[in-house]
Design a protein around this motif. Structure first.
Motif, mmCIF file in Angstrom:
data_model
loop_
_atom_site.group_PDB
_atom_site.id
_atom_site.type_symbol
_atom_site.label_atom_id
_atom_site.label_comp_id
_atom_site.label_asym_id
_atom_site.label_seq_id
_atom_site.Cartn_x
_atom_site.Cartn_y
_atom_site.Cartn_z
ATOM 1 N N LEU A 4 0.834 -1.192 0.000
ATOM 2 C CA LEU A 4 0.000 0.000 0.000
ATOM 3 C C LEU A 4 0.873 1.248 0.000
ATOM 4 O O LEU A 4 1.990 1.240 0.525
ATOM 5 C CB LEU A 4 -0.905 0.021 1.244
ATOM 6 C CG LEU A 4 -1.664 -1.263 1.589
ATOM 7 C CD1 LEU A 4 -2.365 -1.115 2.932
ATOM 8 C CD2 LEU A 4 -2.667 -1.599 0.496
ATOM 9 N N ILE A 5 0.340 2.325 -0.567
ATOM 10 C CA ILE A 5 1.037 3.608 -0.531
ATOM 11 C C ILE A 5 0.017 4.719 -0.318
ATOM 12 O O ILE A 5 -1.078 4.692 -0.900
ATOM 13 C CB ILE A 5 1.849 3.843 -1.836
ATOM 14 C CG1 ILE A 5 2.747 5.066 -1.704
ATOM 15 C CG2 ILE A 5 0.938 3.931 -3.058
ATOM 16 C CD1 ILE A 5 3.768 5.189 -2.825
ATOM 17 N N VAL A 21 3.900 0.512 2.586
ATOM 18 C CA VAL A 21 3.790 -0.544 3.588
ATOM 19 C C VAL A 21 3.236 -1.814 2.948
ATOM 20 O O VAL A 21 2.735 -1.786 1.820
ATOM 21 C CB VAL A 21 2.874 -0.132 4.764
ATOM 22 C CG1 VAL A 21 3.271 1.229 5.333
ATOM 23 C CG2 VAL A 21 1.407 -0.121 4.351
ATOM 24 N N SER A 22 3.299 -2.895 3.707
ATOM 25 C CA SER A 22 2.592 -4.120 3.345
ATOM 26 C C SER A 22 1.622 -4.453 4.465
ATOM 27 O O SER A 22 1.945 -4.269 5.642
ATOM 28 C CB SER A 22 3.569 -5.279 3.159
ATOM 29 O OG SER A 22 2.871 -6.516 3.103
ATOM 30 N N ASP A 23 0.461 -4.937 4.117
ATOM 31 C CA ASP A 23 -0.478 -5.392 5.147
ATOM 32 C C ASP A 23 -0.423 -6.909 5.286
ATOM 33 O O ASP A 23 -1.306 -7.525 5.881
ATOM 34 C CB ASP A 23 -1.901 -4.921 4.872
ATOM 35 C CG ASP A 23 -2.503 -5.538 3.618
ATOM 36 O OD1 ASP A 23 -1.786 -6.256 2.885
ATOM 37 O OD2 ASP A 23 -3.698 -5.295 3.340
ATOM 38 N N GLU A 27 8.480 -9.204 4.649
ATOM 39 C CA GLU A 27 9.170 -9.833 3.524
ATOM 40 C C GLU A 27 8.594 -9.341 2.200
ATOM 41 O O GLU A 27 9.336 -9.033 1.259
ATOM 42 C CB GLU A 27 9.058 -11.354 3.623
ATOM 43 C CG GLU A 27 9.879 -11.978 4.738
ATOM 44 C CD GLU A 27 9.260 -11.785 6.118
ATOM 45 O OE1 GLU A 27 8.070 -11.375 6.195
ATOM 46 O OE2 GLU A 27 9.974 -12.016 7.112
ATOM 47 N N GLU A 28 7.259 -9.274 2.112
ATOM 48 C CA GLU A 28 6.626 -8.773 0.899
ATOM 49 C C GLU A 28 7.027 -7.320 0.648
ATOM 50 O O GLU A 28 7.344 -6.925 -0.490
ATOM 51 C CB GLU A 28 5.103 -8.872 1.021
ATOM 52 C CG GLU A 28 4.376 -8.315 -0.198
ATOM 53 C CD GLU A 28 2.864 -8.245 -0.008
ATOM 54 O OE1 GLU A 28 2.134 -8.700 -0.913
ATOM 55 O OE2 GLU A 28 2.424 -7.728 1.036
ATOM 56 N N ASP A 46 8.486 -0.006 10.026
ATOM 57 C CA ASP A 46 7.325 -0.688 9.444
ATOM 58 C C ASP A 46 6.929 -0.129 8.077
ATOM 59 O O ASP A 46 5.922 -0.542 7.506
ATOM 60 C CB ASP A 46 6.123 -0.626 10.393
ATOM 61 C CG ASP A 46 5.731 0.804 10.775
ATOM 62 O OD1 ASP A 46 6.238 1.766 10.151
ATOM 63 O OD2 ASP A 46 4.910 0.965 11.705
ATOM 64 N N HIS A 47 7.716 0.818 7.536
ATOM 65 C CA HIS A 47 7.366 1.424 6.251
ATOM 66 C C HIS A 47 8.614 1.976 5.566
ATOM 67 O O HIS A 47 9.656 2.155 6.203
ATOM 68 C CB HIS A 47 6.361 2.561 6.444
ATOM 69 C CG HIS A 47 6.945 3.764 7.127
ATOM 70 N ND1 HIS A 47 7.039 3.875 8.503
ATOM 71 C CD2 HIS A 47 7.510 4.914 6.625
ATOM 72 C CE1 HIS A 47 7.602 5.023 8.821
ATOM 73 N NE2 HIS A 47 7.916 5.673 7.702
ATOM 74 N N TYR A 48 8.469 2.221 4.277
ATOM 75 C CA TYR A 48 9.485 2.967 3.532
ATOM 76 C C TYR A 48 8.960 4.377 3.283
ATOM 77 O O TYR A 48 7.770 4.554 2.976
ATOM 78 C CB TYR A 48 9.771 2.305 2.180
ATOM 79 C CG TYR A 48 10.631 1.075 2.252
ATOM 80 C CD1 TYR A 48 12.008 1.135 2.037
ATOM 81 C CD2 TYR A 48 10.070 -0.174 2.522
ATOM 82 C CE1 TYR A 48 12.798 -0.002 2.091
ATOM 83 C CE2 TYR A 48 10.855 -1.315 2.583
ATOM 84 C CZ TYR A 48 12.219 -1.222 2.366
ATOM 85 O OH TYR A 48 12.998 -2.352 2.424
#
Length: 310
Positions: A4-5, A21-23, A27-28, A46-48
């Motif tokens: 998600l972005i 992020v990934s929910d 790894e994803e 927890d995010h980029y």
């Protein structure tokens, strides 16, 4: 489950940034970021953070555009979100406030309390601690709060219980060749030494009880009826009952902490730890802890053990 972005709305370095992020799993998220050339330095727990000029590009390559509120909700539901109080910039002040509260109703001198709190935080901040650091300390303290709120039988002296939490990993050498329980014994001895400062006005019985509780965390096997010991041991093991995603973060941190251990030795030693945790009929000693964490903890431990054996 998706990457998600959110819209670019966070100012820094002369531009606006989005959160990626990934929910589903870290790894994803890491795999997607690497495939799109997002720098590893842009990762923040927890995010980029990605600059505004890359938003449309990343959406075109598979990231799902959502509002900021939706991103936070889905990240929270996934168990991957790191709350603000657990971020490095917040951990020390949050913990220092908790430390001071332990002595508010005593005759302890404020300067002695602050000095010892600062010294303990320095120990918990040692650079080799990837898991046994400030976040773990706060996690244990919050787990104690939660168990008491859930109606666990209270410890005879709640302050001593929390002092034991502060000292239980105060010494953490990270030496896999050390005898079992060495860190816990050294931590207990440190508690006996530092808490004896007359300026802290701590009774001898409280010091002895603190050290006794610290020693229990070597094997997490308090005797039945030791309510303080049960609470501390359950709180120390709370991390085992987190969501699979949060548990994966914990295991990754523990492996980083012992990165110097060869893989074959790590697998053998870690498997032995998991087997010992799974051996008793119940992992947690208090009813609230069992209700909250037992089933998920056994699922997490069993899945990790299966993966190691595979």
């Amino acid at each position: 489950m998706a990457v998600l972005i959110d819209p670019p709305a966070w100012p820094a370095h002369g531009t606006l940034f989005s959160h990626l992020v990934s929910d589903a799993s870290l790894e994803e998220l890491h795999a997607f970021a690497a495939a799109q050339g997002v720098s590893p330095r842009a990762f923040d727990l927890d995010h980029y953070d990605v600059p505004a000029h890359r938003h449309a590009e990343l959406v075109g390559r598979g990231a799902v555009a959502v509002t900021g509120g939706e991103l936070v909700r889905r990240l929270t539901r996934s168990g991957l979100r790191v709350p603000a109080r657990r971020r490095p910039a917040q951990l020390r002040p949050v913990l220092h406030r908790r430390w001071r509260r332990l002595f508010e109703a005593t005759e302890a001198r404020a300067e002695a309390v602050d000095a010892l709190g600062t010294a303990l935080l320095e120990r918990w901040s040692e650079p080799h601690r990837a898991y046994h650091g400030l976040e773990h300390l706060l996690g244990v303290l919050e787990a104690l709060d939660l168990l008491e709120q859930d109606g666990a039988r209270p410890a005879p002296d709640p302050r001593t219980l929390r002092l034991a939490a502060w000292f239980h990993d105060a010494v953490h050498a990270g030496d896999p060749t050390a005898p079992p329980g060495r860190d816990e014994e050294d931590s207990a001895a440190l508690a006996e030494q530092l808490l004896a400062d007359p300026a802290l006005a701590l009774p001898a019985q409280a010091r002895e009880q603190t050290a006794r509780l610290v020693r229990l965390t070597a094997d997490h096997r308090p005797v039945p009826g030791d309510h303080a010991g049960e609470l501390l041991c359950d709180a120390d093991l709370e991390v085992l009952g987190r969501s699979p995603e949060a548990y994966a973060r914990y295991t990754a941190a523990v492996r980083r902490e012992y990165a110097h251990v060869p893989e074959a030795d790590w697998v053998r030693g870690r498997a032995a730890v998991l087997e010992s945790l799974l051996a008793p009929d119940v992992l947690y000693r208090t009813a609230p802890a069992r209700a909250r964490w037992e089933d998920q903890a056994r699922q997490n431990l069993t899945a990790e053990l299966t993966a190691l054996r595979g």
